[in-house]
Write a protein that holds these residues in place. Structure first.
Motif, PDB file in Angstrom:
ATOM      1  N   VAL A  56     101.474  70.644  61.039  1.00 21.69           N
ATOM      2  CA  VAL A  56     101.066  71.261  59.812  1.00 21.69           C
ATOM      3  C   VAL A  56      99.813  71.600  60.046  1.00 21.69           C
ATOM      4  N   ALA A  57      98.846  70.935  60.365  1.00 18.49           N
ATOM      5  CA  ALA A  57      97.457  71.143  60.601  1.00 18.49           C
ATOM      6  C   ALA A  57      97.373  72.518  61.535  1.00 18.49           C
ATOM      7  N   CYS A  58      98.002  72.383  62.568  1.00 19.30           N
ATOM      8  CA  CYS A  58      97.977  73.678  63.587  1.00 19.30           C
ATOM      9  C   CYS A  58      98.366  74.937  62.838  1.00 19.30           C
ATOM     10  N   LYS A  59      99.498  74.949  62.124  1.00 19.70           N
ATOM     11  CA  LYS A  59     100.056  75.841  61.353  1.00 19.70           C
ATOM     12  C   LYS A  59      99.027  76.584  60.289  1.00 19.70           C
ATOM     13  N   GLU A  60      98.361  75.581  59.796  1.00 17.45           N
ATOM     14  CA  GLU A  60      97.538  76.044  58.592  1.00 17.45           C
ATOM     15  C   GLU A  60      96.139  76.522  59.314  1.00 17.45           C
ATOM     16  N   GLU A  61      95.574  76.050  60.384  1.00 13.58           N
ATOM     17  CA  GLU A  61      94.634  76.576  61.092  1.00 13.58           C
ATOM     18  C   GLU A  61      94.750  77.938  61.715  1.00 13.58           C
ATOM     19  N   HIS A  62      96.018  78.321  62.086  1.00 10.68           N
ATOM     20  CA  HIS A  62      96.046  79.513  62.721  1.00 10.68           C
ATOM     21  C   HIS A  62      96.999  80.359  61.941  1.00 10.68           C
ATOM     22  N   ASP A  63      97.478  79.967  60.647  1.00  4.58           N
ATOM     23  CA  ASP A  63      98.160  80.921  59.757  1.00  4.58           C
ATOM     24  C   ASP A  63      99.424  81.451  60.669  1.00  4.58           C
ATOM     25  N   LEU A  64     100.150  80.453  61.231  1.00  3.25           N
ATOM     26  CA  LEU A  64     101.336  80.862  61.870  1.00  3.25           C
ATOM     27  C   LEU A  64     102.418  80.901  61.176  1.00  3.25           C
ATOM     28  N   PRO A  65     103.084  81.801  61.511  1.00  6.24           N
ATOM     29  CA  PRO A  65     104.540  82.232  60.411  1.00  6.24           C
ATOM     30  C   PRO A  65     105.533  81.522  61.010  1.00  6.24           C
ATOM     31  N   VAL A  66     106.455  81.467  60.023  1.00  7.59           N
ATOM     32  CA  VAL A  66     107.756  80.583  59.867  1.00  7.59           C
ATOM     33  C   VAL A  66     108.267  80.970  61.369  1.00  7.59           C
ATOM     34  N   GLY A  67     108.596  79.591  62.185  1.00 11.70           N
ATOM     35  CA  GLY A  67     109.104  79.752  63.299  1.00 11.70           C
ATOM     36  C   GLY A  67     108.236  79.904  64.539  1.00 11.70           C
ATOM     37  N   LYS A  68     106.971  79.926  64.107  1.00 11.68           N
ATOM     38  CA  LYS A  68     105.991  79.834  65.372  1.00 11.68           C
ATOM     39  C   LYS A  68     105.183  78.485  65.202  1.00 11.68           C
ATOM     40  N   TRP A  69     104.874  78.005  66.234  1.00  7.49           N
ATOM     41  CA  TRP A  69     104.329  76.582  66.450  1.00  7.49           C
ATOM     42  C   TRP A  69     103.282  76.714  67.509  1.00  7.49           C
ATOM     43  N   GLY A  70     102.118  75.989  67.320  1.00 11.17           N
ATOM     44  CA  GLY A  70     101.229  75.494  68.231  1.00 11.17           C
ATOM     45  C   GLY A  70     101.326  74.399  68.889  1.00 11.17           C
ATOM     46  N   ILE A  71     102.209  73.504  68.138  1.00  6.74           N
ATOM     47  CA  ILE A  71     102.348  72.190  68.949  1.00  6.74           C
ATOM     48  C   ILE A  71     103.482  71.663  67.945  1.00  6.74           C
ATOM     49  N   ARG A  72     104.454  70.845  68.716  1.00 10.78           N
ATOM     50  CA  ARG A  72     105.747  70.271  68.143  1.00 10.78           C
ATOM     51  C   ARG A  72     105.838  69.276  68.596  1.00 10.78           C
ATOM     52  N   VAL A  73     106.403  68.297  67.514  1.00 11.12           N
ATOM     53  CA  VAL A  73     106.824  66.916  67.721  1.00 11.12           C
ATOM     54  C   VAL A  73     108.211  66.862  68.083  1.00 11.12           C
ATOM     55  N   LEU A  74     108.556  66.672  69.490  1.00  8.82           N
ATOM     56  CA  LEU A  74     109.858  66.292  69.956  1.00  8.82           C
ATOM     57  C   LEU A  74     110.242  64.763  70.205  1.00  8.82           C
ATOM     58  N   ASP A  75     111.573  64.681  69.944  1.00  7.83           N
ATOM     59  CA  ASP A  75     112.197  63.528  69.959  1.00  7.83           C
ATOM     60  C   ASP A  75     112.769  63.127  71.227  1.00  7.83           C
ATOM     61  N   ASN A 130     114.910  52.717  72.367  1.00  2.00           N
ATOM     62  CA  ASN A 130     113.777  53.431  72.813  1.00  2.00           C
ATOM     63  C   ASN A 130     113.747  54.657  71.771  1.00  2.00           C
ATOM     64  N   TRP A 131     112.921  54.939  71.150  1.00  2.00           N
ATOM     65  CA  TRP A 131     112.740  56.355  70.387  1.00  2.00           C
ATOM     66  C   TRP A 131     111.514  56.853  70.413  1.00  2.00           C
ATOM     67  N   ASN A 132     111.216  57.855  71.307  1.00  6.72           N
ATOM     68  CA  ASN A 132     109.632  58.514  71.467  1.00  6.72           C
ATOM     69  C   ASN A 132     109.520  59.649  70.703  1.00  6.72           C
ATOM     70  N   LYS A 133     108.436  59.835  69.986  1.00  9.67           N
ATOM     71  CA  LYS A 133     107.938  60.932  69.156  1.00  9.67           C
ATOM     72  C   LYS A 133     106.820  61.378  70.180  1.00  9.67           C
ATOM     73  N   ILE A 134     106.963  62.800  70.797  1.00  5.70           N
ATOM     74  CA  ILE A 134     106.030  63.213  71.699  1.00  5.70           C
ATOM     75  C   ILE A 134     105.578  64.610  71.219  1.00  5.70           C
ATOM     76  N   PRO A 135     104.076  64.719  70.710  1.00  7.31           N
ATOM     77  CA  PRO A 135     103.775  65.986  70.584  1.00  7.31           C
ATOM     78  C   PRO A 135     103.485  66.740  71.804  1.00  7.31           C
ATOM     79  N   VAL A 136     104.048  67.932  71.813  1.00  6.68           N
ATOM     80  CA  VAL A 136     104.109  68.974  72.797  1.00  6.68           C
ATOM     81  C   VAL A 136     103.219  70.355  72.126  1.00  6.68           C
TER      82      VAL A 136
END
Length: 128
Positions: A32-51, A68-74
């Motif tokens: 959310v912080a990245c999308k707000e910082e860069h005003d990224l449109p829906v469907g675009k991400w600067g970082i994603r949290v993967l399961d 085991n269940w990892n959350k990995i920001p990529v």
């Protein structure tokens, strides 16, 4: 080795992110912080949290009762490590807003040294 670019008047060695996914809660605040910082449109991400998971562990001590269940920001290819924020002396937005304090910003050398101290971390460097 990381890319070299100018930060203000200082020529800096390449920077990156060190992400400790052992303690990432998966809150997605970085997204959310990245999308707000860069005003990224829906469907675009600067970082994603993967399961990664959940998957059943087969540790001898727990007889397979634990998962085991990892959350990995990529960071994605759109990530520039918030170059404008860094030039202003701030951390990248994802690091600044991380609720679990699992993300570090620094030089590749600093982060690589930190990486050797603890497992379940990843070091990410943007492509040039």
């Amino acid at each position: 080795m990381g890319e070299i670019w100018k930060v203000g008047e200082i020529m800096a060695v390449g920077y990156g992110l060190l992400i400790d996914y052992e303690f990432c809660s998966g809150c997605q605040t970085c997204e959310v912080a990245c999308k707000e910082e860069h005003d990224l449109p829906v469907g675009k991400w600067g970082i994603r949290v993967l399961d990664d998971g959940p998957w059943q562990k087969n540790d001898v001590d727990d007889e397979g009762k634990n998962f085991n269940w990892n959350k990995i920001p990529v960071p994605t290819d759109l990530c520039d490590l918030c170059a404008d924020r860094v030039k202003a002396g701030k951390d990248p937005s994802c690091v600044h807003h991380c609720q679990a304090f699992v993300m570090k910003f620094g030089t590749i050398e600093e982060l690589a040294a930190e990486l050797t101290k603890k497992p379940k971390q990843v070091l990410w460097v943007p492509r040039g």
